[in-house]
Design a protein around this motif. Structure first.
Motif, PDB file in Angstrom:
ATOM      1  N   ARG A  97      36.850  44.135  40.278  1.00 48.00           N
ATOM      2  CA  ARG A  97      36.438  43.310  41.420  1.00 48.00           C
ATOM      3  C   ARG A  97      36.185  41.862  41.034  1.00 48.00           C
ATOM      4  O   ARG A  97      36.395  40.962  41.839  1.00 48.00           O
ATOM      5  CB  ARG A  97      35.217  43.924  42.081  1.00 48.00           C
ATOM      6  CG  ARG A  97      35.575  45.208  42.790  1.00 48.00           C
ATOM      7  CD  ARG A  97      34.423  45.728  43.621  1.00 48.00           C
ATOM      8  NE  ARG A  97      34.704  47.083  44.042  1.00 48.00           N
ATOM      9  CZ  ARG A  97      34.278  48.157  43.413  1.00 48.00           C
ATOM     10  NH1 ARG A  97      33.534  48.049  42.345  1.00 48.00           N
ATOM     11  NH2 ARG A  97      34.584  49.354  43.858  1.00 48.00           N
ATOM     12  N   TRP A  98      35.731  41.602  39.819  1.00 46.11           N
ATOM     13  CA  TRP A  98      35.529  40.214  39.382  1.00 46.11           C
ATOM     14  C   TRP A  98      36.867  39.489  39.291  1.00 46.11           C
ATOM     15  O   TRP A  98      36.986  38.327  39.672  1.00 46.11           O
ATOM     16  CB  TRP A  98      34.812  40.167  38.035  1.00 46.11           C
ATOM     17  CG  TRP A  98      33.357  40.466  38.166  1.00 46.11           C
ATOM     18  CD1 TRP A  98      32.731  41.630  37.846  1.00 46.11           C
ATOM     19  CD2 TRP A  98      32.347  39.601  38.686  1.00 46.11           C
ATOM     20  NE1 TRP A  98      31.400  41.540  38.129  1.00 46.11           N
ATOM     21  CE2 TRP A  98      31.131  40.304  38.639  1.00 46.11           C
ATOM     22  CE3 TRP A  98      32.360  38.303  39.177  1.00 46.11           C
ATOM     23  CZ2 TRP A  98      29.938  39.739  39.069  1.00 46.11           C
ATOM     24  CZ3 TRP A  98      31.170  37.746  39.609  1.00 46.11           C
ATOM     25  CH2 TRP A  98      29.978  38.463  39.550  1.00 46.11           C
ATOM     26  N   PHE A  99      37.866  40.179  38.776  1.00 44.82           N
ATOM     27  CA  PHE A  99      39.196  39.581  38.695  1.00 44.82           C
ATOM     28  C   PHE A  99      39.759  39.328  40.090  1.00 44.82           C
ATOM     29  O   PHE A  99      40.338  38.278  40.351  1.00 44.82           O
ATOM     30  CB  PHE A  99      40.143  40.493  37.906  1.00 44.82           C
ATOM     31  CG  PHE A  99      41.545  39.977  37.855  1.00 44.82           C
ATOM     32  CD1 PHE A  99      41.882  38.922  37.027  1.00 44.82           C
ATOM     33  CD2 PHE A  99      42.527  40.533  38.652  1.00 44.82           C
ATOM     34  CE1 PHE A  99      43.172  38.434  36.991  1.00 44.82           C
ATOM     35  CE2 PHE A  99      43.818  40.055  38.625  1.00 44.82           C
ATOM     36  CZ  PHE A  99      44.144  38.997  37.789  1.00 44.82           C
ATOM     37  N   LEU A 100      39.591  40.274  40.984  1.00 45.11           N
ATOM     38  CA  LEU A 100      40.070  40.118  42.358  1.00 45.11           C
ATOM     39  C   LEU A 100      39.379  38.941  43.041  1.00 45.11           C
ATOM     40  O   LEU A 100      40.033  38.133  43.708  1.00 45.11           O
ATOM     41  CB  LEU A 100      39.842  41.411  43.144  1.00 45.11           C
ATOM     42  CG  LEU A 100      40.321  41.420  44.590  1.00 45.11           C
ATOM     43  CD1 LEU A 100      41.833  41.251  44.651  1.00 45.11           C
ATOM     44  CD2 LEU A 100      39.898  42.709  45.274  1.00 45.11           C
ATOM     45  N   ALA A 101      38.071  38.817  42.856  1.00 45.57           N
ATOM     46  CA  ALA A 101      37.329  37.702  43.456  1.00 45.57           C
ATOM     47  C   ALA A 101      37.788  36.366  42.871  1.00 45.57           C
ATOM     48  O   ALA A 101      37.960  35.385  43.606  1.00 45.57           O
ATOM     49  CB  ALA A 101      35.834  37.894  43.241  1.00 45.57           C
ATOM     50  N   ALA A 102      37.997  36.322  41.565  1.00 42.68           N
ATOM     51  CA  ALA A 102      38.463  35.085  40.931  1.00 42.68           C
ATOM     52  C   ALA A 102      39.863  34.721  41.413  1.00 42.68           C
ATOM     53  O   ALA A 102      40.153  33.552  41.697  1.00 42.68           O
ATOM     54  CB  ALA A 102      38.451  35.237  39.415  1.00 42.68           C
ATOM     55  N   PHE A 103      40.718  35.710  41.527  1.00 43.51           N
ATOM     56  CA  PHE A 103      42.089  35.487  41.983  1.00 43.51           C
ATOM     57  C   PHE A 103      42.109  34.945  43.412  1.00 43.51           C
ATOM     58  O   PHE A 103      42.783  33.951  43.708  1.00 43.51           O
ATOM     59  CB  PHE A 103      42.870  36.801  41.883  1.00 43.51           C
ATOM     60  CG  PHE A 103      44.299  36.701  42.298  1.00 43.51           C
ATOM     61  CD1 PHE A 103      45.216  36.060  41.488  1.00 43.51           C
ATOM     62  CD2 PHE A 103      44.731  37.248  43.489  1.00 43.51           C
ATOM     63  CE1 PHE A 103      46.547  35.965  41.862  1.00 43.51           C
ATOM     64  CE2 PHE A 103      46.047  37.162  43.875  1.00 43.51           C
ATOM     65  CZ  PHE A 103      46.957  36.514  43.060  1.00 43.51           C
ATOM     66  N   LEU A 104      41.355  35.569  44.299  1.00 43.10           N
ATOM     67  CA  LEU A 104      41.304  35.112  45.691  1.00 43.10           C
ATOM     68  C   LEU A 104      40.654  33.737  45.807  1.00 43.10           C
ATOM     69  O   LEU A 104      41.071  32.916  46.634  1.00 43.10           O
ATOM     70  CB  LEU A 104      40.574  36.140  46.552  1.00 43.10           C
ATOM     71  CG  LEU A 104      41.293  37.480  46.715  1.00 43.10           C
ATOM     72  CD1 LEU A 104      40.414  38.461  47.484  1.00 43.10           C
ATOM     73  CD2 LEU A 104      42.634  37.307  47.385  1.00 43.10           C
ATOM     74  N   SER A 105      39.658  33.474  44.971  1.00 40.45           N
ATOM     75  CA  SER A 105      39.015  32.155  44.981  1.00 40.45           C
ATOM     76  C   SER A 105      39.988  31.064  44.543  1.00 40.45           C
ATOM     77  O   SER A 105      40.023  29.981  45.136  1.00 40.45           O
ATOM     78  CB  SER A 105      37.796  32.150  44.062  1.00 40.45           C
ATOM     79  OG  SER A 105      36.831  33.043  44.529  1.00 40.45           O
ATOM     80  N   LEU A 106      40.767  31.341  43.518  1.00 42.83           N
ATOM     81  CA  LEU A 106      41.752  30.357  43.067  1.00 42.83           C
ATOM     82  C   LEU A 106      42.837  30.122  44.114  1.00 42.83           C
ATOM     83  O   LEU A 106      43.291  28.988  44.304  1.00 42.83           O
ATOM     84  CB  LEU A 106      42.385  30.801  41.752  1.00 42.83           C
ATOM     85  CG  LEU A 106      41.518  30.621  40.519  1.00 42.83           C
ATOM     86  CD1 LEU A 106      42.199  31.237  39.305  1.00 42.83           C
ATOM     87  CD2 LEU A 106      41.234  29.156  40.277  1.00 42.83           C
TER      88      LEU A 106
END
Length: 63
Positions: free
Chosen positions: A19-28
């Motif tokens: 989920r941290w990777f998903l959040a970072a990806f969507l934020s970028l």
């Protein structure tokens, strides 16, 4: 929220995704769209294109 007892493909994906990777990806992705809206009008008008030409392309490539 999905239950851990649910064995559907979506529930399995949700419980195994980082989920941290998903959040970072969507934020970028979101930040890229915002920055293209900030920079697009000046550059596009200077080279004779629609003012949101590059922002529109960024959204199309993001999706």
């Amino acid at each position: 929220m999905q239950s851990r007892l649910d064995k559907s493909p979506v529930a399995t994906w949700w419980w195994t995704i980082d989920r941290w990777f998903l959040a970072a990806f969507l934020s970028l992705m979101g930040l890229g769209i915002v920055l293209s809206f900030a920079a697009s009008p000046a550059v596009a008008e200077r080279i004779g294109l629609d003012s949101f030409h590059f922002a529109t392309r960024q959204i199309i490539f993001t999706v």
